[in-house]
Design a protein around this motif. Sequence first.
Motif, PDB file in Angstrom:
ATOM      1  N   GLN A  44       1.428  -1.288  -0.197  1.00 26.44           N
ATOM      2  CA  GLN A  44       0.110  -0.009   0.299  1.00 26.44           C
ATOM      3  C   GLN A  44       0.733   1.182   0.419  1.00 26.44           C
ATOM      4  N   SER A  45       0.096   2.519  -1.023  1.00 24.84           N
ATOM      5  CA  SER A  45       1.048   3.518  -0.527  1.00 24.84           C
ATOM      6  C   SER A  45       0.619   4.456   0.723  1.00 24.84           C
ATOM      7  N   ASP A  46       1.444   4.983   1.218  1.00 24.98           N
ATOM      8  CA  ASP A  46       0.602   6.081   2.487  1.00 24.98           C
ATOM      9  C   ASP A  46      -0.763   7.050   1.905  1.00 24.98           C
ATOM     10  N   GLN A  55      -3.004   5.540   0.166  1.00 29.43           N
ATOM     11  CA  GLN A  55      -4.000   4.242   0.051  1.00 29.43           C
ATOM     12  C   GLN A  55      -4.281   3.739   1.239  1.00 29.43           C
TER      13      GLN A  55
END
Length: 131
Positions: free
Chosen positions: A91-93, A95
């Motif tokens: 996950q990205s930040d 997300q």
Amino acid sequence: MRKRYAEDGVQIGIVRYLRLNGFLCTSQGAGLIKSMRTQLTANRLGYLKGSPDVIVWIRGGTLNIECKAPKEMKYSIKTGKMVVANAGGRQSDTQKEFQENIGKIPGHHYIIAQDVLDVKKYIEANGIQPA
């Protein structure tokens, strides 16, 4: 021709499973945004960065699914053991922030899925029904 990503297959399988089981779902197609110009247009049209790959309408809320490529293992002749060939998606930040915000809203669910089985197990464990 568009390059296929490991997450594409995961998402296609999940959407197919959901629709075959009576769920209404959609995708925003965020993975199709490849240029800054398209990104800016999408933002003006209401696209929210960090939003999940699949949004499912369920009784009493939504099920938000972030699809990630599964971890891949391979056999190493050098070590004689199974080793990680691909760590899988992360996950990205943005997300993570979206997940945190959805978690604060009663009736709305968020999961990270690496395959159809993750979704099926979550739906069964939480008694989720199509809207």
